[in-house]
Design an enzyme around this catalytic site. Structure first.
Site, PDB file in Angstrom:
ATOM      1  CG  HIS A  15       1.074   2.064 -15.167  1.00 42.33           C
ATOM      2  ND1 HIS A  15       1.886   2.902 -14.430  1.00 42.33           N
ATOM      3  CD2 HIS A  15       1.724   0.866 -15.240  1.00 42.33           C
ATOM      4  CE1 HIS A  15       2.975   2.250 -14.065  1.00 42.33           C
ATOM      5  NE2 HIS A  15       2.902   1.012 -14.549  1.00 42.33           N
ATOM      6  CG  ASN A  32       6.620   2.033 -14.173  1.00 39.68           C
ATOM      7  OD1 ASN A  32       5.914   2.595 -13.341  1.00 39.68           O
ATOM      8  ND2 ASN A  32       6.424   0.782 -14.544  1.00 39.68           N
ATOM      9  CB  CYS A  80       1.068   0.640 -11.652  1.00 39.98           C
ATOM     10  SG  CYS A  80       2.777   0.143 -11.332  1.00 39.98           S
TER      11      CYS A  80
END
Length: 326
Positions: free
Chosen positions: A256, A286, A115
């Site tokens: 993120h 996500n 990420c």
């Protein structure tokens, strides 16, 4: 000899058309829309299906970047794709993207930093651009997380979506056009097993039945939350102190897009108003390394004013924060 810098000339993003709701996930695993929203803030995410893989998402972003920057594919000298969900272990997804774009003059390779990938990829591209050997670079983060999920594991599967985003960097000799103001990249390998995906076990014997298999995505949710809400804010504070910036001087923060609760907690620990934190996680989930560039493209004003803070964190454990100007 003139000093060469990199300027950020365009951003772009792409998400697949198929929207997956919380109720759809609740039909195949023990969860509910209320549980997902209360724990993550996520309402929907997008999934790529059998006609789209990671390289396809990345290529669509590449095409958009070229159009925005009014460049042809053969003017690109460097393509970096950051991903933990590549088309294959080899060839690199970036090589496939280079071929699909017909960017015949570009060197292409992948970066696996989970990420934090987009921040790490931008950092690498910046150093290569400073060599003076590259005129234009594509840094694209692309993920098809859905193909790596265990859909019996609600603690992971409900978080993730698919998408791609990226930036185009161009060579400049004008110092105040340089996109990178300051950065801090770190790794804590002692916690490498906190998040893992695609592990391949060694052989136990030579046998005709041997065939490579990989495991699904796994994360220790509590440990990830603790890391993201303690270690990451401290890194951000240190970067700002070293660069002599106060949080109030930032135009925007793009973290993120892990989940909304993590972003809210980081915001609180930095003592900043939440309206300075760009977020798309409610709509897209996500997207691992793609979350930052998608959000940067869709939610932040593209101006030459105050700096924007990027902060990526994930498996490795890798984490990196970067002050940039658009």
């Amino acid at each position: 000899m003139m000093t060469t810098f990199a300027k950020l000339t365009a951003t772009a993003s792409y998400v697949p058309g198929r929207i997956v709701t919380n109720d759809e996930l609740a039909a195949v695993m023990p969860t509910t829309d209320d549980w997902i929203v209360s724990h993550t803030g996520i309402h929907t995410r997008h999934y790529a299906f059998d006609d789209e893989n990671t390289s396809d998402l990345a290529t669509k972003v590449g095409i958009k970047l070229l159009k925005k920057a009014a460049l042809t594919a053969d003017e690109i000298d460097l393509i970096i794709v950051t991903t933990i969900t590549p088309d294959a272990l080899t060839p690199a997804t970036a090589s496939v993207v280079q071929g699909k774009l017909n960017a015949k003059n570009a060197v292409a390779f992948d970066v696996s930093a989970a990420c934090a990938g987009f921040v790490f990829g931008l950092s690498i591209a910046d150093k290569m651009m400073r060599s003076g050997q590259f005129r234009h670079a594509l840094v694209i983060s692309a993920e098809v997380n859905s193909k790596m999920m265990d859909f019996t594991d609600r603690t992971s599967a409900v978080f993730f979506g698919d998408g791609a985003g990226g930036a185009l960097l161009s060579q400049t000799q004008v110092e105040n056009e340089e996109f990178l103001i300051a950065e801090k990249l770190q790794t804590d390998g002692t916690r490498a097993q906190t998040i893992h995906s695609g592990r391949i076990v060694p052989l136990t014997e030579v046998a005709s039945t041997n065939y490579p298999t990989t495991d699904a995505f796994f994360q220790d949710g509590r440990a990830v939350f603790e890391f993201a809400t303690t270690t990451v804010p401290e890194q951000i504070k240190q970067l700002l102190a070293d660069a002599k910036y106060a949080p109030a001087e930032l135009q925007m923060v793009v973290c993120h897009q892990a989940n909304l609760r993590i972003i809210e907690t980081i915001c609180t620990k930095l003592g900043m108003p939440f309206d300075k934190f760009a977020h798309t996680v409610e709509r897209f989930g996500n997207m691992s390394s793609a979350g930052i560039p998608v959000t940067l493209d869709q939610e932040t004003p593209i101006t030459g004013g105050q700096p924007i803070l990027l902060s990526g964190f994930g498996a490795g454990l890798n984490y990196g924060s970067m002050l940039i100007r658009m």
